[in-house]
Design an enzyme around this catalytic site. Structure first.
Site, short mmCIF file in Angstrom:
data_model
loop_
_atom_site.label_atom_id
_atom_site.label_comp_id
_atom_site.label_asym_id
_atom_site.label_seq_id
_atom_site.Cartn_x
_atom_site.Cartn_y
_atom_site.Cartn_z
N CYS A 78 35.67 77.42 68.92
CA CYS A 78 36.47 77.74 70.11
C CYS A 78 37.59 76.72 70.35
CB CYS A 78 35.58 77.81 71.34
SG CYS A 78 34.91 76.21 71.86
N LYS B 12 -9.07 71.12 34.95
CA LYS B 12 -9.79 70.44 33.87
C LYS B 12 -11.10 71.16 33.57
CE LYS B 12 -8.09 65.85 35.25
NZ LYS B 12 -8.46 64.53 35.82
N LYS C 242 2.02 73.72 37.48
CA LYS C 242 3.03 73.28 38.45
C LYS C 242 3.32 74.36 39.50
CE LYS C 242 4.40 69.21 36.71
NZ LYS C 242 5.82 68.97 36.44
N SER D 284 -0.53 62.33 28.86
CA SER D 284 -0.05 63.22 29.92
C SER D 284 -0.62 64.61 29.69
CB SER D 284 1.48 63.27 29.92
OG SER D 284 1.94 63.76 28.68
N LEU D 285 -0.73 65.39 30.76
CA LEU D 285 -1.23 66.75 30.66
C LEU D 285 -0.12 67.71 30.26
CD1 LEU D 285 -3.44 66.85 33.87
CD2 LEU D 285 -4.28 66.96 31.53
N CYS E 225 31.48 79.01 74.54
CA CYS E 225 31.80 79.02 73.11
C CYS E 225 31.04 80.16 72.44
CB CYS E 225 31.39 77.69 72.48
SG CYS E 225 31.58 77.65 70.68
N TYR F 92 14.03 68.12 34.34
CA TYR F 92 13.50 67.32 33.23
C TYR F 92 12.49 68.15 32.43
CZ TYR F 92 11.05 63.62 30.69
OH TYR F 92 10.48 62.86 29.71
N ASP F 93 11.59 68.84 33.13
CA ASP F 93 10.58 69.67 32.46
C ASP F 93 11.25 70.73 31.59
OD1 ASP F 93 8.50 68.29 33.62
OD2 ASP F 93 8.25 69.71 35.29
N CYS G 65 35.94 71.64 68.55
CA CYS G 65 34.97 72.63 68.08
C CYS G 65 35.65 73.57 67.08
CB CYS G 65 34.43 73.43 69.25
SG CYS G 65 33.37 74.83 68.75
N TYR H 231 -5.55 57.29 44.83
CA TYR H 231 -6.51 58.39 44.67
C TYR H 231 -6.95 58.43 43.21
CZ TYR H 231 -6.17 60.49 49.29
OH TYR H 231 -6.27 60.72 50.64
N ASP I 41 12.58 66.83 38.77
CA ASP I 41 11.46 66.98 37.84
C ASP I 41 11.54 68.32 37.11
OD1 ASP I 41 10.60 64.58 38.76
OD2 ASP I 41 8.87 65.34 39.87
N GLU J 72 -7.86 70.11 41.14
CA GLU J 72 -7.45 69.09 42.11
C GLU J 72 -5.94 69.18 42.31
OE1 GLU J 72 -8.96 65.03 40.96
OE2 GLU J 72 -9.56 66.16 39.18
N ASP K 91 1.98 63.66 43.27
CA ASP K 91 3.25 63.24 42.69
C ASP K 91 3.45 61.76 42.98
OD1 ASP K 91 5.60 63.44 41.32
OD2 ASP K 91 6.72 64.37 42.95
N CYS L 159 30.03 70.51 71.43
CA CYS L 159 31.11 71.29 72.01
C CYS L 159 30.80 71.43 73.50
CB CYS L 159 31.18 72.67 71.35
SG CYS L 159 32.25 73.83 72.22
N ARG M 28 0.98 53.07 34.03
CA ARG M 28 0.79 53.90 32.83
C ARG M 28 1.76 53.50 31.73
NH1 ARG M 28 3.39 58.86 31.88
NH2 ARG M 28 2.36 60.22 30.40
N LYS N 221 -2.23 68.03 42.08
CA LYS N 221 -1.52 67.10 41.18
C LYS N 221 -0.61 66.24 42.05
CE LYS N 221 1.46 66.82 37.14
NZ LYS N 221 2.42 65.92 37.81
#
Length: 674
Positions: A419, A298, A322, A83-84, A437, A37-38, A416, A232, A34, A114, A118, A432, A137, A116
């Site tokens: 050793c 908000k 974010k 979108s915000l 060791c 992308y942002d 290992c 939610y 993300d 609140e 995901d 091991c 959406r 955010k």
């Protein structure tokens, strides 16, 4: 720089963003994080703002979401699901407040904060209180009709609860209302889904959001129903027959109608208070049941929201502030094998350095050979790497579409790497078998000195490595004889008279230790803090435990056959007994804890959640256990109390639902005092 190269850069960014939108929204298979992308999106926005002559109507900055290729029919949203706008720093949040106050022409603005979540933004339409349609959406204007799948989610009411006195109306609910919110999947459920996907040779999901998206797009609603999805609510679209005056009032009304809203929602008197709430929630994010990647801020008053209005892409009255990203993509340069203090061989990916959550990460665990094979991770792969809270970074999954054909598989060694002793397989792990060791000895020394062990702050990993390499520490017991080697210590690089004397004093101070912490410090496979306490209370002395039969150990609640076998084998090994004897000869005194017959917490199960001002969780746990109580990790009908600090998360919700008594930090300390 000429215009042609700029236009070429803008077009390349648009193509890249459109491609990732398709992978993210349509295929549920993101190939970048993300945060990446942002960054691309912000870069495009800045270029189009600087060169408006190159702005095109089909640019992804002019859309709300992604191009839609539906599995079924699509529906048109009554009002666009915008979108915000994003903020990534405190300065950007303060600048947002400055713009708001300029338009509203008021110095003090109330904000609602609140988490955010995901998840997957969804729309629910209710006619006269009855749920009639649900959709994704989508591109912000049109979404997929997934009514059948949304109806399987237990936290979506099929009919709104009737509540008298609805503001602005005599009816118990509006004639028509669109409820907007987030479909989420718990982090623990996500892990289980990925485990099942891997076992069946199916692609694993990069994060809970993609798992929730895939669950919502199932053709069979029965599959969706089994995924334990949650909804939610955070807002509304078109409303007929009711009017809301504030964001906080709207959220409370949604709760009255039967929707879950975030228990973290907070009315803040200023942007400074909102920023403080952001920092508080970010600190406690790892304790939360669901993934969050920031907070939403908000403007509280609806009249102010309407006055501020919106752009083509986002409302001017809201902001997504974010957190530092916990997941990024990078490339595996090679895979090494790390040997732990109990001899476990762990494959570790050496990465191209990448910043995650404000920390530069260059190593990430692959856990076990089996998990590495299930995830199909190859050397040279581009992979998702996650760092949540203080957890060691781990490789989540490879980005298969970025493979070039040059990637190579990795095979665990037969001996290992430290050793060169033989390696044995036990369950999912390779061990091991050499107790001497060097990797095990150094790790065990660090563990013995840790806070839950002897608590010797001056001996961290770097110091232990240095003393081991210089021959001053070869055995656990050598720590308690460093006083006699003070002259040699002072001559080492980085050591001075004062620091050496401080270490010696710390070691001397540590020589009085409880039996449970002494057991924890020995690095017996499977003995953590809680098991150490169980053993110390049952046996009451080291002699009894050293000679305890396996049958007696197995009969103790919480001690299974495998752990009992580990304990018996540890004390059967003569070298381990010799090490313990040498530790005690150096003056270490074990304090045996008396088991409380009666205490205020005797027989009580207590869950601790959140953060506390006066004590750490370990200290609170110790207070409860000293009075005969048992601290458990999850809330159930058998829980007697939940001790809730700040940011308690979903455990508090569950406790209230089960009518478990909730204690504040102040109430708890008063009870202990009495």
């Amino acid at each position: 720089m000429t215009m042609d190269p700029i236009l070429k850069e803008i077009k390349a960014l648009r193509e890249q963003i459109n491609h990732h939108n398709y992978l993210y929204y349509i295929l549920n298979q993101p190939s970048i994080s993300d945060a990446e992308y942002d960054r691309f999106f912000k870069q495009l926005v800045e270029l189009e703002k600087k060169y408006p002559e190159f702005l095109a109507p089909d640019s992804p900055t002019q859309r709300v979401g992604a191009p839609l290729e539906s599995l079924g029919k699509t529906v048109l949203h009554d009002l666009p699901m915008l979108s915000l706008d994003n903020a990534f720093s405190e300065e950007e949040a303060l600048e947002f407040d400055k713009r708001v106050r300029k338009v509203i022409q008021r110095e003090e603005i109330e904000y609602v904060v609140e988490p955010k979540y995901d998840g997957v933004s969804s729309s629910l339409v209710y006619e006269n209180g009855l749920f009639t349609r649900g959709s994704t959406r989508g591109d912000g204007f049109r979404g997929e009709d997934i009514t059948g799948n949304l109806r399987t989610i237990q936290t979506i009411p099929l009919r709104l609860r009737k509540m008298p006195g609805l503001e602005g109306s005599d009816a118990p609910f509006p004639r028509h209302i669109e409820i907007r919110g987030e479909v989420l999947i718990p982090k623990e459920v996500f892990k289980e889904i990925n485990r099942i996907q891997a076992e069946n040779g199916l692609p694993i999901f990069a994060n809970p959001r993609n798992s929730a998206s895939g669950s919502l797009r199932q053709l069979d609603p029965a599959i969706t129903a089994r995924r334990n999805l949650h909804f939610y609510a955070w807002g509304t679209g078109k409303v007929e027959g009711a009017r809301f005056h504030s964001q906080i009032g709207l959220l409370n009304q949604l709760k009255e109608w039967g929707f879950r809203v975030s228990p973290e929602m907070t009315l803040c008197p200023s942007i400074e208070a909102a920023v403080q709430k952001h920092h508080q929630i970010e600190t406690g994010r790892k304790e939360m049941t669901f993934d969050i990647d920031g907070v939403v801020i908000k403007v509280n008053k609806i009249d102010d929201q309407q006055k501020l209005g919106e752009t083509a892409r986002h409302p001017r009255w809201g902001l997504a502030y974010k957190f530092k990203p916990m997941q990024m993509t990078t490339r595996i340069l090679k895979i090494e094998v790390q040997v732990g203090r109990t001899g476990i061989l762990t494959p570790v990916a050496i990465l191209e350095p990448v910043e995650i959550g404000g920390v530069t990460v260059s190593r990430a665990t692959l856990h076990t050979e089996g998990e590495m094979l299930e995830k199909n991770v190859l050397v040279g792969d581009t992979v998702f790497v996650e760092r949540a809270g203080d957890v060691i970074p781990e490789v989540i999954k490879p980005v298969v579409e970025k493979r070039t054909g040059q990637e190579t598989p990795f095979h665990m060694p037969l001996e290992c790497p430290v050793c060169h002793a033989a390696v044995e397989k036990e369950g999912a792990y390779l061990f091991c078998i050499n107790l001497s060791c060097p990797a095990q000895i150094q790790g065990k020394i660090v563990h013995l000195c840790s806070r839950k062990g002897f608590d010797i702050a001056g001996l961290g990993k770097k110091k232990v490595d240095q003393l081991y390499e210089n021959g001053l520490l070869k055995n656990l017991s050598d720590i308690f004889y460093l006083k006699s080697k003070k002259d040699e210590l002072v001559r080492l690089p980085g050591w001075e008279e004062k620091s050496t004397q401080n270490l010696i004093e710390q070691i001397e101070k540590s020589k009085r230790i409880s039996f449970s912490r002494f057991l924890y410090s020995l690095s017996i496979r499977g003995i953590g803090s809680s098991v150490g306490k169980i053993l110390s209370q049952h046996f009451g002395s080291l002699d009894r435990l050293e000679n305890g039969a396996q049958e007696e150990l197995t009969g103790i609640f919480g001690i299974g056959p495998e752990l009992a076998n580990n304990i018996v084998h540890f004390f059967y090994e003569e070298r381990n007994r010799e090490t313990i004897a040498r530790i005690l000869k150096a003056g270490v005194q074990i304090e045996y804890e008396a088991v409380p017959v009666k205490g205020i917490w005797a027989g009580k199960k207590v869950v601790i959640t959140g953060t506390f001002k006066s004590h750490s969780r370990e200290e609170l746990t110790e207070k409860i256990e000293k009075e005969g109580g048992e601290v458990t990790s999850s809330v159930s009908s058998k829980t007697h109390f939940i001790l809730a600090g700040e940011n308690p998360g979903s455990k508090l919700d569950k406790a209230r639902a089960l009518e478990v008594r909730v204690l504040s930090e102040e109430e708890f300390l008063e009870m202990v005092k009495e």
